[in-house]
Structure formats: structure tokens, C-alpha cells
Scaffold this active site. Structure first.
Site, PDB file in Angstrom:
ATOM      1  N   GLU A  90      -4.157   2.753  -5.714  1.00  0.00           N
ATOM      2  CA  GLU A  90      -5.081   3.608  -6.478  1.00  0.00           C
ATOM      3  C   GLU A  90      -6.268   4.090  -5.648  1.00  0.00           C
ATOM      4  O   GLU A  90      -7.429   3.840  -5.992  1.00  0.00           O
ATOM      5  CB  GLU A  90      -5.572   2.873  -7.719  1.00  0.00           C
ATOM      6  CG  GLU A  90      -4.467   2.636  -8.742  1.00  0.00           C
ATOM      7  CD  GLU A  90      -4.954   1.991 -10.044  1.00  0.00           C
ATOM      8  OE1 GLU A  90      -6.084   1.473 -10.063  1.00  0.00           O
ATOM      9  OE2 GLU A  90      -4.216   2.023 -11.041  1.00  0.00           O
TER      10      GLU A  90
ATOM     11  N   GLU B  53       2.910   1.901 -12.942  1.00  0.00           N
ATOM     12  CA  GLU B  53       2.215   0.908 -13.758  1.00  0.00           C
ATOM     13  C   GLU B  53       2.035   1.418 -15.177  1.00  0.00           C
ATOM     14  O   GLU B  53       1.753   2.598 -15.387  1.00  0.00           O
ATOM     15  CB  GLU B  53       0.803   0.613 -13.204  1.00  0.00           C
ATOM     16  CG  GLU B  53       0.751  -0.088 -11.882  1.00  0.00           C
ATOM     17  CD  GLU B  53      -0.701  -0.404 -11.461  1.00  0.00           C
ATOM     18  OE1 GLU B  53      -1.586  -0.424 -12.349  1.00  0.00           O
ATOM     19  OE2 GLU B  53      -0.929  -0.603 -10.270  1.00  0.00           O
TER      20      GLU B  53
END
Lengths: 680, 680, 680
Positions: A150, A307
Site C-alpha cells: 500500500e 485484500e
């Protein structure tokens, strides 16, 4: 196929065995089997463990984990662990620590915390990626590389300042060109030496959230930071590819995350992956739009759902449980829109630190007798049934919506005309209307070719990059339908206004001139009054936020304003241009208008919905080898019925033949394959 | 008795003669006499005056003040003056200046401004305390020592960082143990050297208000800072006690002040004192609860009301006047709940700086012909009448509510499930129901023995410290009634989750398993549906904030949820355990439920209200030598009547005999002593 | 007359030719002519251009611009360009960069960014002013000097700290006097060395917006910073005047801008100029009040409207267009209240940086065929017609409202009694009532002589400076009517309370004593109950924010409170004193009360409205050579009619004779000159 080693929709997620003991590992293995899990993302935050000091590396635990998982039938999504630097590194080499927008040198803490222009960080991140590649290049369990985690956040340190100056020299060639680009004669900002330029932080040009004195420098700094982080990714990518050219590489993106230009990033990723964390009150159409954007990053190539939470998040203000069925529903929504994996954060909940209240396949109670685990296991079973049936299938769209990160930055940095203008929300207004009609839509970059589309919508296309206007003209000329809105065509790619009348480069194709832009107060509206019925549109609608005051220069007014001193001026126009039409929506319309407006556009452009369904029943199609796979996704709390008419379909999960009325339970999913499989 | 020199309820407060001249001092003396004032807290902020430079001390003015006051019949509560360091010290020794949570080195200003780990501050504070003790040890006016003032605030400087590492070594023994306690393998935070650990500030792990990445370090830093400030207190305490072992020592606390663990602090105080500053809209039950908490700090020992305002505050947003009678009413509320002093901030209003609009006994007008002065003088007169009648009387309770500062820290630091969860407010919901029934309640620590109670309530007992669960089991086993709620039993004292199913260590005594925790949006509720009437409870109630989804493991469901997918699951359970019962309230109920619920619990546990009174008429009892002193406190704007029935009482202020209906005027107070004094 | 070179109302505004090329300059000249523009403010932000390095100056472009403009009939308002320092200066001499209130050293960026006590800034600003004066002293186009731009913002650097200590020594003479003034014995702040004093930043005494621990130091720092910036202005002023004693000098002010004491500043300005930027929802009475304040800065001398936007702003949250006619309406509102210029920001819109969405005479489209340009040209034409007819005309008022910047600082810094108290808003409540009656009002300083007024209102006159109370007494004694309110007369000029009873020095003339001050919660009100009808007032009204509890000491209660425990106490009082009356309004009344109250006061004081007009039709008079020029300004969206009765007027724009009913179109303006011009 992402990797032929595992020719099915991958199922699994983030796993942190380093937080647990051998007894737990054994229990994990048992439960992974029960849940049908076949992939684990590991090593995401293990840098400190595998490099305990500057010259020491220890891969023994990682070796064991990979071997153990593989033995238990779980493949590896192997992270490079560079998403958080070790504490010893921060202490020894403070250049890895960022300086924040307030000008404060950070200390060790958090994650995604490294300065992207830190020589130390780059050196050790590259070295670690190389070592991992060398060590595991031949491991049969290795499925894909997961670089860092991320990526995000900007840095304003002196190393970044220096690198920014180098970046500016490369981009502009000369200081004179920088001065012109940023219009520095405004407020006496002329620079005579590159070293006079400092990052636009809260100590210099910016304040609050996206407020700046100089759009030029602030816009360029966003470009520069996005590229700096991308450079970090590329350094690792190159190291990995040198050793394992055939193992795909990705990093997990975050949908509409504002800070990074993902269209640029995706060019350097073998496959796009992303983390989907809607709130309980996020519109399902917004999630769908985000999947479509992630698919659009690489022009339609299937992506990874890297995710999602099995149930609960921890970092929202109010972390509601996903209701029964919703995890499955949202998993298939991802698949329906191009995902070839279904993965979770996290496989087992940690017991300490800030994510211990984030949902997991294996909860704190530790056994399989939970609602969440049962739902996970059911999806795992189904993905086994589906096998490779959906893999690599494409989503085919005749409609496209243009989205552009740099346009977003420019809009958000703009001082005036209204703080209420939210680019992704305006985009979503158009998307939502198409979504509710079950019209498949691609989310595309400004660089994408428009040839295959009948309808292209570019809401709030404030910044016109070189070539874009020409492309639109050619598209319309050939018969395409183009739609844009208020506050479009205003500036070029360096945020300098195109003089001579808004919407600048789009003025010709649109056949209008926007003389003024009125900003409405919160809650204030004007009327959009139809000049007679047009298809589904008739009567009056509300417009808000901004109202362009436009003059016709060849276009026709479909609707006019109903109030204020510009009552009677055009509110919606259409211009015949070549074989096609170019529309301009001069204000931000209400939902009723949008629904009718998009209906008309699709009808005229010959774009048919997948299926007419009741409100809340989403119908999406992926196509593989010319055959359609239809997903019926019921977002309602009660059962909904799709009318399949006379066509014959096979239920992909049960094998049953389906035609006519197909009932989809509350929060349920039905996946239908074209044709009658029972006759095969 | 706090000090036998003044065997009555002390009456007075903070006094700053150094801001005035001799003429004013004379006038003060005259007015103190009129008001019945017999104690003055002095020297609170005089450090700069009595130590004008590093090696110079000048006590002459303080000598004169003490002598003068004593001569005029006013005893001394002598502050050690260390609540604000002198400006010269800040300039010469910057280590006394704190670094704030934003990482900014403070400059001289404010108060409560010293770094608790500053060697300079500790050295000179200790020296000053020693000098004061030596100088005034034999003064007949010296009543009590008042160390510093309203301790609070954290520091994040390098001295604190170094001291924190020492503290960690002492607490955990090894770095390995620290890593385990904080679960540092999460997000790659493994430390290899204590020096890598930095305080959890906004530059490292924390942001905003109580948000953190790592609960472990943030929780420990709160413990460490609370202890660091306590060390400062103890250094002074020891110096004072060395010289004047028989003079009591206190420091003024602030009720539910979040930053310091007052249960730990109270262990080192001879008598608890605190500053009571409710707003005009603070529920009177909240103030009552706070008094009870302050009494509970030393297991029921009477405490000092060190500060309250005669009328107005200055630091609230809207500083309403205390309505006529309210100062008296609230003074007696303190006394009724254990206060043996009634003291004000401030005796005379200052004319400059930020507290000049804080109320005082002597206002800016300077004479006694004010409403505020008249009310003060009336209370002064009454306290003279009461003499030692109430002194040392105890409050006897069969019900107790557990409160724990470290539990509060852990709850507030938690990331998820809901930002709406407010620990003191949840505690107050239970207290409030008992308060409105006039059921006397102790606020106790988790360390307190439970033997003397019939009912123990531990709302949101999130953190279970060693031994607490065993104590609860033993208590219930012996016949006690225990109540706890959602989000209890989750973590141990280092904030690591107790695996195996919530509520962890409390699961056995409660006979339930909480599988999931749903967080409700603001304004959202679920229903608590009674499974048939239970005493005062029947029908449906609202629950909000969090809803545990629980399974019975021996317990019985008294009520179930009425809505959503967990409709029908238990919302309130009771488990028979040994001779007693353990209750679990799985959501945050509305007031109507609470009222009925607590009524039932008390009835069953044989706990009787002091008296049944109309709404708003508080009845509280202190007991001395086996005799009850009843306080009737009317919080209503109209008169209220208490029905004393046939019992006979004596009005402590008028000497009249009272029985049957006793009317208490609007905002009035009646104090009744058991029995008919006129017959004595 | 500001400068006899241009004997008419100047028309023009800010112009930045340095951002454009020669082709555009030619077009500008053409359009300026079309618009009737005769003055351009140039060189405002050109420091970096004319001084490209420390020893290099280059005036060639400026020479050309001035010559070109003059040749084209445009005069020059010549700015000194010191409103933003060059980037090279910031890099070479960091002392020019400010330290902000958070203690952060700024980097290069923004404007109005120089530390006012920077030796470098002062040196180079003075040198630049001198050079400009020398160079252009004989240019026939030079009309006025415009020093720097919109001075503002405070600095907290070490240079400022040192200068502050010098300032304190000069102001107070001794440290002892400083300690007394700030009451530093409070919270142990006694200073023993000037070097112990640090600026009151967020690192020392202040926090948030205007919150402070010590009012004394915070108040003095505001004085000091206002003076420091004024010193910067004066340094340039002196340089300019040395060379061009006959050219007027100004700097553009910003109305009620809080940070600078404009009454002090105006003493050093030859003519006041200011920038008027109301929002679409700013009450027109507030704008009118601000014009009157700007006129009052130099005791009624006509001022310059230096900036206003032709239509839109960019820095507001929602930048609505000025509706058709509104720019003209507001221009004449300025003229009607004393402006002798009508000037814009900006003549041509820039294409880059933060003001590109700020309105301009020449918009981005670049031609004259816009609504905005047409409206500008129409005003330009009219100002040509008006010639010098209005120039130098005065506004004559019998009513005055006192306004004081230091009073505002003291009120805003006050801790208590209520955060809801807003000084300018309270002032506006009185002004608004007069405005709606068309009663001409002067906004005056506390230093102004009161002789010429019949009615003087000093709302919330919290701080009483030396001599003010005496002046008020003399004024009332001679027959004047004086009005003040709650929270008046409390402190002296160093914010120390005047003991002995509020309202302190005003107590005698008011004949009351304010014993207590109650603060009301938001939304809470008390009643103002009239003791019988007084003129237009009868019955009940609402009061809010604060309620003084007052006692009569000679005054008469006109109204009393209707609620709460102070029901029946006086809410409005009047005291006969000598030949006059002194009124006290003890709370903040609603509009209905205000309207009636001011009506009564004016009636009694013999103050007549200009004209009775319908709601929304403003009537204002300027008087020249004994002749009245009447402005009828219609703020309504529909036409309104003024009844001129039998008096005869001449329309200044058309020359027509007008009497009886004069209709003013929606958002229209009619300017009438006394008498029948056609007969002349």
C-alpha cells in the site's frame, strides 16, 4: 492467467505466522484446508526480522514458513517486506525517516514510513528484493511477488527537495520554463536558481487539505512524489525480474487513493492488485466503479482482489460487521468485474497492536465454529467448484468513463470556484446511473483509445492533456457520443488556463462557450428545465454545486436553467459534430435527471443493459472464449427475481439448467454460464 | 480527622495575597471573618517569588502572610509552589521545559509545565519542599501540605525517552519481553536495542486524540508518565515527611482526569483532595459519582473538597453563574459523599491574567454586599454550627462499581470497534440508575476487596488484570451479584487479547461466549426484548453503540435482540455461579432499561435505597459512631418533600426535631441526624 | 482631492502586465479605453523582477509599462512591491522568513511573508522605495504611492522576540512595571530579566484562536506586531516622502481586519484605501459599516476603494457571481459613504496560480463581449459623467459608534465569560438598526472628539483608555446621549480590572452597578420586558449571550429581565446626567428591540433619517459645498420607490429633474443632486 501453477481463482490472504508458535501453525494449516485456502501473502512486514542489522540477514524462519505452507497446499504471494523499515535503520540512518507536510522530521513508528528519496532506503530495499529473488526463485510454492505494501504518503525532506529540483530540470529543461509553467510572476515568485525552490509544504505554499498558493508547484510535487514512490517500486521490480523473469510482480493498490497516479503505476505492474475496504454505507455502485477502475488500469486485464476483510474493519469510526452473505456477495462482485483472486486481510487475527480488531478468517476464538469462518469456507468450496471457468474472462463495454489522477489533483488544488466540487463523486454520479441500468462500463485513462466505445463520458474534465481534445473530436466525428460537464476544458496539463473562452480545447466539439461559472451555496439548487420531453426526460430537475453560464455556438439547448438571473440560459446542450454528438451538462444534476439522461444516451448509442433487473439486483457479465458468464448479485435484504426470458443458462455452482425467473436470495449470488451445460 | 488543630469542616480556599497590598490584606481579614473562613491555601504559584534566582531564597513575605493569617484565625494549607517553574529556570535550564506530543520544545509559559524527568526540576522542587518544611515545621498555623498543583500533562523530550527505556527495562526485564508485550512483529517493529525505542508521539506512533498504531507502547507510555509525575510528587512528599512526619500531605486531584492513575497516586497521599468544577449542564449524578470515586481512592476515607468556584468559572465556553443556593447545595453534596472540607478557588479574584473572570468569595467590587459573598458567609456560618458532627463519618455501601484508569487508557487507545464508546459515560449509566434510587455506591479499584459488597458492577471491563477474574469468581461463588458488559474480558494488562473466545477470563463465571461485536452507526439502535417480565423490566428497550453477538454456555438469556441478523440472540444474560449470579449486558441500554435493571438487581441483592424520594431530591447518608447523618439535597427548581415516615430525626442546622414530611426548598439542603436530639 | 491630476472618481485597479506579452498589452489598452479606466495599480508583486539579485536592479520593464499606460490615458497607482520578498532573498537571508505561531520557521512561499523585524527586509524595502521614488518622481503619470500590500500576519521569531523586549522597555520603563502590568505574580510568572520574556506563541502562553494564559503579554504582543508592521510601512513612507513630498501615499487596508490597529495606521497615511470583499451573504449593512469605519479612520476624510472584484472571488468556500447590477450597486455604495475611487482587483485575470478564478474586468475569454465587462464599462461611462461632482464631498453624521481595535483584542483574548461574544457583531447590531433607518453614522475611534455628535454608542466598551470616561461624562453633561452595554468599563488599557464595581470608570455616568455577569448557553435567551411602552418599544424582547445583573445607582430601569433568578432586575437603564442621558443595555437584544430602541434614541436626540424608504432601499448623502448629493441604492431584487415629496432634485447621471416618487430598479442606483440643475 496470473500464474499457471494455480489455475483457479486464488483464495487466501495476508498471513503472519511470525506472530505465532508452532502449535498455532499446525492449527492454521488444518483450518486453511477446511476453508479451501490455497494462497497466503507472507513476509509483508518482516524486514526487521529477516535483516536484524545492517549486515545480517536471516531467512531461516521464512524458509520454514514457505516450505510448510507449500507442503500444506498453500501457494505463496511473497512480499518483499519493504513496507516498513526496521527500527535500527531509522536510528542509524535518519534519512529513511520522512519529513511531514508540517515540516516535522518523523521518528521511528508506523508503516509506509520511508522517504522515497532516501539513499539508504533505496539501497537496502533493492538489496532485500534481490536476496529474496535469489533465495526463492526456484521454490515451487512461489506464485507472485508482492512489492512493499500500500504505497502512499508524501515526504518533504531535504533529500526530496533536492530530487525535486533534479526532476524539475528534467521535466522543464530550464528554470525559465519552470517560471513560465508556474506563472511565478504572480506574487513575485520568480526563481533565479533551482536551489531557491522548496517543496510546497505547510511551511511554504500549502495549508490545510489541498490548499495552495501555487497550483503549479503543488501539482508538480504530487507528480514528483507519485513518481518517487513508483521509482522505489521499480527498483525492486527490476531486481526481482532480473532473477525471476517469469514470476509476476504486483503491489497492492487502494482504488481511488488520491496520492498516486495509478495509471502510471500500472504500466510497471504485471498484474494489478488492490485492497477493497468499503464501509457499511458505501454505495455498492461506488465499489463496482472502483473495481472497474482497477480493471481499467491495465486496459481490461483481470486483476487481483488482494485484500478485503472477512467481516469487520478496525480503522473506521464505526466498524459494523458484514452482514451474513455480504462477504460472499462482495467477493463475487469483485470477480464479476474482473478479479481473478479473492483474498483477505487477514487469515489469522493478531492479538496485539492496532489491527487486532480487524476481521480475519481465523478469529481470536481460534476455531472454525464461527459465522465468519463458515462463510469463508463456503466461498472456498465454491471457488473450487468454479475452477478455471471464469479465469481470464473479460468484461466487454461499449460505454466508458474517463478518470484522471492529475485532473483530480488540479481540481482539488484549485482555489475556487467551490469547495463542494468532488471529482470522484461527480464521476460516480454518471457511473451510478449506468450501474443501476446494468450497463457495463469501462473506467479509462485519458490515454486510452476510444475506438471501441459508443459512449464516452468525461465528467469535470478540467485539465486537457495534449492530444485529448483531438482524440475526442475524432471519436465524435466518427459517430461516437461524448459527454462532459461544467468546469471542463479549463486548463492545460500544467494548470495554465486556455484563454479564449471555456471550455477551451473542447469548445469546438461541444459548440458552446461558457462565459461564467456560478457557485451555489450548500443546499442551494437551480432548476434544469427540459425544452420538451427527450426520451425518459421531461419537466424539471435540480442542479447544484456549479452552474456554467453558457452560450450556444452551434449546439442545441436540451434544457435551460429555471431560476436566477441566468434563467433561460442553456443547462444541457448537444452538438452534432460529424457523425456523432457532443453533450455538455452545465451543472451537477440530481439522480432523477441522471437516470433519464444516461438512459437516453444508451438508447441512442445502441447500448443495451446486460439485463433489466429489479432495483438492487446487479447483473454483470464476463466473457470467455465468446461465452458469457452472468453474475446476479442481490444487494437487497430480500430475495429478488431476474427474468432470464427464453435464454438458457447453466448455474455455474450447481450445474442446474436455468431459464425464465431466477430467484436470487437476499444478499445472494447466482452465477450463470451461457447455454445448457447438461446437454454437453 | 485530617488535622486535629481544626476539628470541623474546613472552610476557605486558594488565596494569593502576593497579588495585593497591605490595605487589601486587612480588608481580606475582615471579610474572611464575616464569611467564617478558617483555612487558606497559599503559596501555590510562588516559586518565582521565593526563589528569585538559583541560589537565592526569600521567605520573608511568606513568613508575614502565614503569621498574619494565623493571627486572624485562618489556618494554612501550605502549597510547595512547584506547580509552575520560574522563568529564570526555564531560561537557564531548558531541560525543565516539556516537549509536547507534536514534538515541539515548549518555551516558558503556562503552568504545570515542567518535564517530570527533568533533573533540574526534580532537584529544585525537592530542595524547595525541604526548605519549606524546615522553615514552617513548628508554625501553629500549618494544617496540611499541598504539593504542587493539579499534576497533569505528558512530556516527550529526550530525558523522558531515556527514562522510559530505563522504566521498560525494569518492567519487562529484557527487550525480548518488550517485543512480545507490544507484539512488535506486527508491522515489522522488532527492536534490537532499547535505544531504538522512542516515545509514542505524533512523530512516531500516535496521532489525533488517543489514536495509536501500537497500543502496547502507548499504554506503557501513559503508565510511565503517570508514574513520572507521581515520582515528582513523591520526592516532595518524602522531603516534607522527613521533617514534619505528623503533618498530612496531599495534592489536589481532578476527578476523572484521564492522564493519571489516581488509584496509584492515592497510595502515596495522606488524604485525597480534589477540585470540583461541574458545568451548568453536568448531571448531578456525574458529580456525585466523581465524589464517590475520590472517596474510593483511599477505600472510603473522607476526602477534601480542595477547590470549587463560589459561582462562575472562566475556562468553560459559556460560564453560567451558579444559581442562588446551588453553591451551598453542591458544597453539601460533597460533604454528604465524604468531604470533610469545603474550599474554594479563589478567596479573592485576581485583576489580571486568565482567571480574572473566575468567581471568588471576594469579587472585584471588593465588598461583602454581593449575592455570592452572602451565600458564602451563610455556608460558613452553618459549618460553624455543624462543628465536628460530621467529621470522619463514613459512607456505607453494599453496591460497588469498578473503575480503572488503565482500562480507560486501553479502551481509548483501541483501534475499533467504535469511536462512540466512552468508558466513563458507560460507567455513569450504571451509576446514574443507582443514584436516582438513592442507593449508596462505592467507586472502587480492581484491587479492592469485594467481600463487603452484595452487588459489584464492572462496566466495559475490557482489560483483566492478574487475579481480577479469580476475585470475581470467588465473589459470585460466595453469593455476590456481578455485572459486566459488552467489550469486557478482552485483553490482559499488556493489552494482548486473551484467545479462545471473549470475554476471556470472565467467560466461565458469565457462562457465555461472545462471538462477534457489531458497531452501530450514530443514532442507530437495536432492540432489547425482554423474555417476559423481570421485576420492573418488561417489553422492549433500546441498545446502542456496540452489540455483542453471544452464545449461552450455561447462562440464561433474560432478553434478546429484536432486530437485524442477530435478532433472537441474547442481549442480557445471567449465569448462576455458586451462590451468586453473574450478569452480562451485551449492548449499551437506554435509561429506562437501566432504571429497571438496577432496581431488580438491588431488590434481589437486598440492597435498599436510603429513602424513596421524588425525582431530583438526593438522599445520602454518612454514618458516624453508628449514627446516621442524612443529607436531603434538592436539585429541583421547586421545593420537594421527603417522607421520613415515623422515624425521628434532628435538623443538624436548626436543632429542630423532624419526622414525617420534610420539605426541602428549591436548591435547598436539609441535614438530619438520627434520633431526637432535643431529648438528649 | 487625492491628486488633482485626475479630478474625478478614479476608475481602474490592479494590473499585472508582467504576466503578459506585448500583443496582450495592446488589447488591454483598447479595452481599458472601452471601459473608461483611467488608473492602474501596478508593480504590486514585482520585487523579484526589479531586483533580480542583491545588487542588481532592473526597472526597464516598469519604465515601459508606466510610459505605455500613461500614453494610453491611464494614470499610475505605483506599488512599492514589498508585499512579497524575492525567493533569492529568503534563501540568502533567512531572517526575512517568519516564524509562525506554532513556532515553525517558514520557508519561501506565499506573500505578506516577511518578518517585520527582519533587518534584511527593512533594509531592502527602504532601498527599493527610495529607488522607485527617485526614478519616477517626475513622471506625469504617477498619481499615488501604494506601499506594500494588505499588511498582516504576525511573526514569532527571535528577532521579533528581541525587538519585543526593547518595545517593552520603552513602553513600561522597567521590568517591575511589566510584571505589574501583566500581573505576573499570577501563576508564578515573575520575570527577573527581560531576556526571560518570550513571545506569546503556541509554545508558551497561547493556543487555538486567541486563547491565552496571560492577557497582558498577548495584548502587548498584538500592539507590538501591529506597530512593527506599521514601522515597515513608515520606513517606506519616509523614503517616498523625502523625494516626492507632494505625491500622496497609502497602503490598502482590509476593513475590520483584526490584526492591525488601523486607527494608528491611518495617522501615517495620506489617504485611507481599502479592499472590499463581501460574500454573497454578507449583510449590506455590514459593508456599509465597514465603509464608514474606513472613512472614520481619518475623521471623515474621503477614502479610496482600492479593490473589489468585478464579479467573483476565488478564496471563499462558495464563490457566487455578483448578480447583474450588484457590482455597480456596491461601487456606488462605497462612493455614497466616502469613496473617491472605484477600483478593482483585477484588470486582467491571470492564467496561473491561486487567483486565476478571481474575477477581472478582462476575463480569460479576453474580449469585451461579456456581462462583466459590459457592467464595468457602464460604470466607467457614468463616472465620466459624474466628473468631480462628488469628489471631496463629506458625510455628515449626528450619530457615532465607537470602535476600538485594542478593545477587540482584549475581548477576544478574555478567558470567560462567553466564547459567543463577538465584538464586531455586537457593534453591527447597533449600526444595523441605524442603517435601516437611513440614519447617517460615523464609526469613530476612542480618541475622536464627541462634540459634534448628539448620539454616541460604544457597544461592549470593555477596555476604558485614559481620558475616555471623562470625555463621555463631558459629552453627556453637555446634553449628549451615550449608550453602552454589558461587559463595558471592566478593564483599563493594560487589561487590569478596575476594582470597586463594574462598569468601573463608566459607573458614575451610567448610574448603575453591575454585580454579576451571567453567560447564556447557545440558543438560550432571557426576556427584556419593557416597563411600559417607550416610543416604539413595548412588550417583550429577547436578550442573549450575556446578561449583566445590575443595580440602579441613580439610573432608571426602562426594562427588566423576564426570566430566571434575576427576573425583575434591570435589563435596560437610562441615567440623566447633566443635560444628557447615559444608557446601559445589559444584554444582547434581538433585532426588534434594536430597531425600536435606536428609533427612540434618534427621535429624542433630534436625529432625522436621510429619508424614509422601503426596506432594502438605502439612502445616503454626501455633502459638498453645502449641497447634498443623495444616493438611492436598491438592494432588493425588485424595484423600490423613494418618496422625495416636494423637494426638487437633479439626476446626476441623466440630468433629469426629479421629485415625488422616484423608482429605483432592482439592484439599481439613482444619484440625485439637490436642486433643479436644468434651471441653472
Amino acid at each position: 492467467m496470473i500464474n499457471e501453477k494455480l489455475p483457479k481463482i486464488w483464495y487466501g490472504g495476508d498471513y503472519n505466522p511470525e506472530q505465532w508458535d508452532a502449535e498455532t501453525w499446525a492449527e492454521d494449516a488444518r483450518m486453511f484446508k477446511l476453508a479451501g485456502i490455497d494462497v497466503a501473502t507472507i513476509n509483508v512486514f518482516s524486514w526487521a526480522l529477516i535483516q536484524p542489522s545492517e549486515e545480517e540477514y536471516d531467512f531461516s524462519a521464512l524458509d520454514a514458513t514457505i516450505d510448510r505452507l507449500y507442503k500444506d497446499g498453500v501457494y505463496i504471494c511473497l512480499a518483499t517486506a519493504t513496507g516498513a523499515h526496521p527500527a535500527w535503520m531509522a536510528k542509524r540512518y535518519p534519512d529513511v525517516l520522512r519529513v511531514d507536510k508540517q515540516g516535522r522530521k518523523r521518528k521511528f513508528g508506523g508503516r509506509h514510513n520511508s522517504c522515497p528519496n532516501s539513499p539508504t532506503y533505496r539501497k537496502y530495499a533493492a538489496r532485500l528484493a534481490a536476496k529474496l529473488a535469489e533465495r526463492y526463485k526456484d521454490h515451487p510454492g512461489l506464485l507472485i511477488w508482492h512489492v512493499s505494501n500500500e504505497y502512499g504518503g508524501y515526504c518533504y525532506c531535504d533529500n526530496c527537495a533536492a530530487a525535486f529540483r533534479v526532476w524539475l530540470k528534467r521535466r522543464y529543461g530550464s528554470l525559465d520554463a519552470v517560471n513560465r509553467a508556474w506563472n511565478t510572476r504572480f506574487w513575485g515568485h520568480t526563481f533565479y536558481d533551482f536551489d531557491e525552490i522548496v517543496p510546497p509544504s505547510e511551511l511554504s505554499e500549502e495549508w490545510g487539505h489541498n490548499r495552495t498558493n501555487f497550483q503549479g508547484i503543488s501539482l508538480d510535487y504530487r507528480r514528483f512524489q507519485s513518481e518517487s514512490l513508483l521509482d522505489c517500486y521499480k527498483i525492486e521490480y527490476d531486481e526481482l525480474k532480473k532473477v525471476t523473469p517469469n514470476v509476476p510482480v504486483t503491489t497492492n493498490l487502494m482504488g481511488f487513493y488520491p496520492e498516486l497516479d495509478y495509471f502510471e503505476w500500472a504500466k510497471h505492474m504485471d498484474v494489478v492488485s488492490w485492497d477493497n475496504y468499503p464501509s457499511i454505507d458505501t454505495p455498492v455502485s461506488f465499489t463496482a466503479m472502483t473495481h472497474d477502475l482497477m480493471r481499467g488500469l491495465k486496459s481490461g486485464q483481470p486483476f487481483m482482489l488482494m485484500e478485503q476483510t472477512p467481516s469487520q474493519q478496525n480503522w473506521q469510526a464505526y466498524n459494523a460487521l458484514k452482514r451474513p452473505g455480504v462477504m460472499r456477495l462482495w467477493s463475487y462482485q469483485a470477480v464479476a468485474r474482473g478479479a481473478d483472486t479473492v483474498m483477505f486481510f487477514q487469515l489469522r487475527r493478531s492479538i496485539g497492536a492496532c489491527e487486532k480488531y480487524h476481521g480475519a478468517v481465523i478469529e481470536h476464538v481460534g476455531h472454525e465454529h464461527t459465522r465468519v469462518f463458515r462463510e469463508c469456507a463456503e466461498v472456498g468450496r465454491e471457488l473450487g467448484v468454479l475452477g478455471d471457468a471464469i479465469l481470464d474472462a473479460r468484461v466487454e463495454s461499449k460505454a466508458a468513463i474517463v478518470y484522471d489522477w492529475e485532473n483530480r489533483w488540479a481540481i482539488e488544488l484549485s482555489s475556487g470556484p467551490s469547495v463542494a466540487l468532488n471529482y470522484p463523486e461527480e464521476v460516480h454520479k454518471y457511473y451510478e446511473a449506468l450501474f443501476h441500468m446494468n450497463v457495463q462500463t469501462d473506467m479509462i485513462s485519458v490515454e486510452e483509445a476510444l475506438d471501441k466505445y459508443s459512449l464516452v463520458i468525461a465528467p469535470v474534465m478540467y485539465m486537457i492533456k495534449p492530444g485529448f481534445a483531438d482524440k475526442v473530436e475524432a471519436f465524435v466525428n466518427r459517430g461516437g457520443t461524448f459527454v462532459t460537464t461544467f468546469f471542463s476544458g479549463i486548463v492545460n496539463e500544467i494548470d495554465l488556463v486556455t484563454c479564449g473562452g471555456y471550455p477551451g480545447e473542447l469548445r469546438k466539439v461541444l459548440g458552446i462557450w461558457a462565459e461564467e461559472i456560478d457557485a451555489l451555496l450548500p443546499g442551494q439548487t437551480n432548476k434544469i428545465v427540459m425544452n420538451g420531453a427527450v426520451g425518459a426526460l421531461n419537466g424539471e430537475y435540480d442542479g447544484s454545486i456549479l452552474c456554467d453560464l453558457i452560450h450556444l455556438e452551434g449546439a442545441e439547448a436540451i434544457a435551460t436553467y429555471g431560476e436566477d438571473f441566468y434563467k433561460g440560459m442553456p443547462a444541457v446542450t448537444v452538438n452534432k459534430y460529424g457523425e456523432g454528438e457532443a453533450w455538455y451538462v452545465a451543472t451537477s444534476p440530481d439522480k432523477a435527471f441522471m437516470q433519464g439522461f444516461l438512459k437516453n444516451l444508451c438508447d441512442k448509442a445502441g447500448i443495451r443493459p446486460i439485463l433489466d433487473t429489479p432495483e438492487g439486483l446487479e447483473a454483470t457479465v464476463r466473457t470467455k472464449d465468446g461465452k458469457r458468464i452472468l453474475f446476479l448479485l442481490n444487494h437487497n435484504k430480500t430475495a429478488s427475481v431476474a427474468d432470464m426470458g427464453e435464454s438458457v443458462w447453466t448455474d455455474a455452482l450447481t450445474g442446474e439448467t436455468r431459464r425464465g425467473a431466477v430467484e436470487v436470495p437476499a444478499h445472494g449470488v447466482v452465477i450463470l454460464t451461457e447455454g445448457d451445460a447438461s446437454h454437453v
